[in-house]
Design an enzyme around this catalytic site. Structure first.
Site, short mmCIF file in Angstrom:
data_model
loop_
_atom_site.label_atom_id
_atom_site.label_comp_id
_atom_site.label_asym_id
_atom_site.label_seq_id
_atom_site.Cartn_x
_atom_site.Cartn_y
_atom_site.Cartn_z
N CYS A 188 -6.03 -9.04 2.33
CA CYS A 188 -7.05 -8.22 3.01
C CYS A 188 -8.28 -8.99 3.47
O CYS A 188 -8.68 -8.87 4.62
CB CYS A 188 -7.50 -7.10 2.09
SG CYS A 188 -6.27 -5.82 1.93
N VAL B 175 0.85 -1.21 0.00
CA VAL B 175 0.00 0.00 0.00
C VAL B 175 0.88 1.25 0.00
O VAL B 175 0.63 2.21 -0.74
CB VAL B 175 -0.94 0.02 1.24
CG1 VAL B 175 -1.68 1.34 1.35
CG2 VAL B 175 -1.93 -1.13 1.17
C1 UDX Z 1 -9.30 -6.51 -1.82
C2 UDX Z 1 -10.36 -5.41 -2.00
O1 UDX Z 1 -11.03 -5.61 -3.26
C3 UDX Z 1 -9.72 -4.05 -1.94
O2 UDX Z 1 -10.72 -3.05 -2.00
C4 UDX Z 1 -8.96 -3.94 -0.62
O3 UDX Z 1 -8.32 -2.73 -0.53
C5 UDX Z 1 -7.94 -5.05 -0.50
O4 UDX Z 1 -8.61 -6.31 -0.60
P1 UDX Z 1 -7.41 -7.68 -3.31
O5 UDX Z 1 -7.20 -8.55 -2.12
O6 UDX Z 1 -6.24 -7.07 -3.97
O7 UDX Z 1 -8.40 -6.46 -2.93
O8 UDX Z 1 -8.13 -8.55 -4.42
P2 UDX Z 1 -9.59 -8.71 -5.04
O9 UDX Z 1 -9.54 -8.44 -6.48
O10 UDX Z 1 -10.60 -7.98 -4.26
O11 UDX Z 1 -9.81 -10.29 -4.89
C6 UDX Z 1 -9.77 -10.92 -3.61
C7 UDX Z 1 -9.95 -12.42 -3.76
O12 UDX Z 1 -11.27 -12.74 -4.14
C8 UDX Z 1 -9.05 -13.07 -4.80
O13 UDX Z 1 -8.58 -14.29 -4.28
C9 UDX Z 1 -9.97 -13.31 -5.99
O14 UDX Z 1 -9.55 -14.40 -6.79
C10 UDX Z 1 -11.28 -13.61 -5.28
N1 UDX Z 1 -12.48 -13.29 -6.07
C11 UDX Z 1 -12.74 -12.03 -6.46
C12 UDX Z 1 -13.38 -14.32 -6.39
O15 UDX Z 1 -13.17 -15.49 -6.04
N2 UDX Z 1 -14.52 -14.01 -7.08
C13 UDX Z 1 -14.82 -12.75 -7.47
O16 UDX Z 1 -15.87 -12.54 -8.08
C14 UDX Z 1 -13.88 -11.71 -7.16
#
Ligand code: UDX
Length: 433
Positions: free
Chosen positions: A258, A17
């Protein structure tokens, strides 16, 4: 504000971050002074060349703004140069599941009395943290400004935010005005609120997104039972503007730095005041089970997994990052090894981190090498290069062309036409040729 008038920004903690925040503020024309206690990291950033993290667009941004970016291990330099101090240290979960605030507390302890500086909290902290910090240090100017960046698209997310949440309590409004002014050029909706609500917006947003994913993953299980296709179901649901299409992709579940941490922190925050947050408890449990269900899908075709060679495609928790925190591959590999399988895998960028966490897994230099002689493959991370593989050739390389597509990333019909037994997650005809 002309570029020469832009105020200096302080960044405390140059992790993922912090580095994105520093690079993006420099790109907006601010002189940035960033401090970290990790001498090796600071030396690496000052030397130029590769960055400690993999984030698309960030190396170019850091390189282009070198003159405005200053990395140091001395907080005194930052305090001298900048009034706004963006706190970006990490708040990992403790054994109890609460957020570990020791690094935040160490930052607060180093700030001089007198209120000249404003601490802008970007680190994710439980609701109530700002109030406690100000109770212990009443003259501290404190603003909450949670981050909503997604790994892999963080630079774009920073530069084009949906919303910027700025929380300030009485006495800190001037600093909140300054924070608003630095974000204003980005054009996102700015929400001004109190500190506790800003802190809660962050935790509630991540918990809600995780809930959406666990919800669609449970729907996927039911889809398999009734012969529906979860992709079609999600598409139909998402057209309702009250539901919205995002975060309805069924798969191996959520991971990353996160969601797990914040969902658990919210659960503990509620528990600490005597409330059992039932919905969140189920959201976590569904996510756990989602990875384990893959073993069942493999056994359905292979029977006993003892001695079977399983190829994992992707280790990172999602594509375009090398982050392995809470990655599905960790649980999956452990389960497969526990069943007696031999596990080999490949990831385009996360191997260096994965090696430390998966000592019993064999690492390949390419997807093709990982698939050589495999009894089955599991697509764990939807890296674009996996869609472009010559799957016909891969079927010949594999001992048995069975694929579990953990992200519903590949076209089932094409895979079947190429000779595969294809299993998706909640896809209508999973398992049939
Ligand atoms: C997340 C939040 O989106 C962001 O706002 C916060 O600041 C940090 O945490 P991030 O962890 O980078 O961001 O990834 P993100 O794209 O949100 O995906 C998180 C997880 O969910 C991943 O493992 C992804 O594969 C999974 N995911 C996401 C799904 O399984 N299905 C979906 O529809 C979306």
């Amino acid at each position: 504000m002309s570029e020469s008038e832009k105020p200096a920004i302080g960044v405390i903690g140059v992790g993922w971050v912090g580095l994105v925040t520093a690079g993006c503020f420099a790109e907006l024309g601010h002189p940035v002074w960033a401090v970290d206690i990790d001498e090796r990291k600071v030396a690496m950033l000052n030397a130029g060349g590769s960055l400690p993290i993999h984030e698309p667009g960030l190396p170019e941004l850091v390189e282009a703004n070198r003159e405005r970016l200053h990395f140091t291990t001395e907080i005194g330099e930052v305090l001298e140069q900048a009034r706004l101090l963006f706190c970006c240290v990490d708040t990992p979960p403790t054994y109890s599941g609460d957020a570990d605030l020791s690094r935040v507390q160490a930052v607060v302890a180093q700030l001089p009395a007198g209120g000249e500086h404003a601490l802008v909290m970007k680190s994710t902290v439980p609701s109530g943290t700002g109030r406690t910090i100000r109770r212990d240090k009443p003259d501290l100017t404190y603003v909450s400004c949670p981050e909503f960046l997604k790994e892999g698209t963080a630079v774009v997310d920073f530069m084009r935010p949906d919303r910027v949440v700025i929380g300030a309590d009485p006495g800190s409004e001037d600093a909140a005005d300054l924070v608003e002014a630095v974000y204003e050029p980005l054009g996102g909706q700015i929400l001004r609120t109190d500190v506790a609500s800003a802190e809660m917006i962050k935790l509630a947003s991540n918990a809600f997104l995780a809930t959406k994913i666990s919800f669609i993953n449970e729907i996927a299980v039911v889809c398999e039972e009734v012969g529906a296709d979860v992709g079609e179901v999600a598409r139909g649901m998402g057209l309702d503007e009250r539901i919205a299409p995002g975060f309805l992709r069924a798969g191996l579940g959520w991971g990353g730095s996160c969601f797990g941490k914040d969902v658990s922190a919210l659960k503990k925050l509620a528990a600490n005041s005597g409330y059992h947050f039932q919905l969140i408890t189920s959201v976590i449990e569904v996510n756990e089970l989602q990875k384990r269900r893959v073993v069942g899908k493999l056994s359905k075709h292979l029977g006993n997994l003892v001695g079977k060679q399983i190829a994992l495609l992707g280790f990172a928790f999602k594509p375009h990052t090398d982050d392995m925190r809470d990655a599905s591959s960790l649980v999956l590999a452990a389960r497969l090894l526990g069943e007696g399988a031999r596990v080999r895998g490949y990831d385009p960028v996360a191997e260096h981190r994965a090696r430390k966490l998966l000592p019993s897994v064999e690492f390949s230099d390419s997807a093709a090498e990982a698939l050589d002689g495999a009894d089955a493959a599991v697509l764990v991370t939807e890296w674009p290069e996996f869609a472009e593989l010559d799957w016909g050739e891969m079927a010949v390389r594999m001992a048995n062309p069975l694929i579990v597509d953990g992200r519903n990333f590949l076209d089932p019909e094409r895979m079947r036409a190429a000779g595969y037994t294809y299993e998706g997650i909640g896809r209508a005809s999973s398992g049939t040729r």
